[in-house]
Every structure is written in C-alpha cells, then in structure tokens.
Design an enzyme around this catalytic site. Sequence first.
Site, PDB file in Angstrom:
ATOM      1  CD  GLU A  21     -32.523   3.752  18.728  1.00  0.00           C
ATOM      2  OE1 GLU A  21     -33.079   3.204  18.721  1.00  0.00           O
ATOM      3  OE2 GLU A  21     -31.954   4.571  19.677  1.00  0.00           O
ATOM      4  CD  GLU A  40     -35.734  -0.344  21.659  1.00  0.00           C
ATOM      5  OE1 GLU A  40     -34.426  -0.132  21.798  1.00  0.00           O
ATOM      6  OE2 GLU A  40     -36.512   0.619  21.803  1.00  0.00           O
TER       7      GLU A  40
END
Length: 312
Positions: free
Chosen positions: A177, A23
Amino acid sequence: MTSCVAEEPIKKIAIFGGTHGNELTGVFLVTHWLKNGAEVHRAGLEVKPFITNPRAVEKCTRYIDCDLNRVFDLENLSKEMSEDLPYEVRRAQEINHLFGPKNSDDAYDVVFDLHNTTSNMGCTLILEDSRNDFLIQMFHYIKTCMAPLPCSVYLIEHPSLKYATTRSIAKYPVGIEVGPQPHGVLRADILDQMRRMLKHALDFIQRFNEGKEFPPCAIDVYKIMEKVDYPRNESGDVAAVIHPNLQDQDWKPLHPGDPVFVSLDGKVIPLGGDCTVYPVFVNEAAYYEKKEAFAKTTKLTLNAKSIRSTLH
C-alpha cells in the site's frame, strides 16, 4: 544454538493490480509487466502479473457491485455461480480457481496485491499473520533495502475484524500500500516506491530459494485495534471532519485529549480513552462509505526465527 525454520522453496507468485480499479499504480505496473515481464522475472520462479478487477479498471472506479478485497471468505467463494451474484463475488470465485483454491496445497505460494491510499501512509506492507516467520523475514528485508525511506508494517490480525482479502488465497499474502495518491491519478514518486518494494520482495524470494539463510530478526508493526467513525448527526450524516492536527499524521503517536475531529461551528472533539494510539488510513477517501475516519493501532515488535529453504 538458535533454531532455523526450514521452509519449502517458493515456486508460484502472483502480482495483483486493479483489485480496486481506481488505484492506478498497481494497474499501471501490472499492465506494463503483462506486456514486458523482464523486470519481475526471476530464475526458477513462475511470476504471474494479473489484473484482478478488469471491469472496475475499465471504469476507473473502486468496484462495480461490492469491494473485491472483502469477499474472499469461504461463504462467498462457495456460493453457487449465477448471474445474480455481485460481479466481484463471481470474479472472486474465478480468481480463487486460478490462484487457489484458498487453504489448499495447490494455491499460489505468494500473492502481492498492489494498492494506493489517499492517506499519508508512505510505503506500507500489510501483514495478516503475526506468527509467519517467512513474511516477517521478507518484510525485514524490504524495510532494510528501502531505508532511509520509512516502510511501515500494518498488522490486520484481529479477533472480530475479518478482512477476507483478495491476496488471502495465497500461502503468503502480501499487501503493498503506497500513498498519498488520489484515486484515478498516477504519481511518479509513488510509482517508483511501489516498484522498488516489489523488486526487493522478489529479490528476497530468489535469495531464499538459492539457499541463503536469513538470521533471526525483529520488526516493529502497527496492529489494528479498532476503526473510528466520523461523528454523525441524527440523520446519520458526517457532522465533523478530521482535525488539521491529525490530517496527514499517519503512524504518529496520538494521545488521549489530542484533537481528532472539528465541526463546522469549531467544536473540537479529542481522542478519548487512556492510551496512546497510532492512527492509519487517516481520512482515506474510499473509507467514507465504510464509516471509517481512521483506524487506531498499537505498536509492537514481532520476532522471526532464522529461515532457509528445505532444498539447501
């Protein structure tokens, strides 16, 4: 007169990137801030950027042995250190030593943990405690600053679903997120959004420490109800995929009878139950192994009292 909650000033903040090594927005930002931290520096605060899972980052994979973001429970943190332990459990103990210990007075005040999702969730703040006035106030501030860009709040408080997140070692754990972004990829728009969210969060903390009183506020949140698996055949293999009507519709109301899955032969599987839900992490790539097609949430409003620093 409305009561005001006096909170201790914030002193120590950590910014975690690479909890999941593929990520890349958090990895990219934290790596940059380790070289030049001017952007995240705030007067009177110790702000420490940190790569949490360097081996996974090096291999650009989610994890080496197990998910680092699920092993910060007291059982794993108290295991006797040995080479036989999964790498991420050993790493969790190291992180707990550096930034914790979890549930202790010595733990860092705030941990921001930076994540990406392949789901169409936009800017998301993850909250672990519905009664935390300080974080509700912070999230309200961030949401207001990010407007008109939506910034949703995902509440993962649940009686049986225990996450044991990396950030949970802090007094105030904050999950950031941002998506959609494929794993192993950097997108400039996603990078900019995450950067702005963190800037506003640090600004909020600085203003709080300087003595600003934040009046009572309310935010809408989406609280986890349950996780939904894909339909499976007798062998346990996925037998249907996310229906096009549901794909990319995170945070949108999903009603009983709405199509959720479709099989190769065209069979449509609708949402059961008798209540409207709000799906999140729809078709998240990393959750296939967790047998999670999406999570059902319910929408509710959280209220926070007025807060100010005890120094003022």
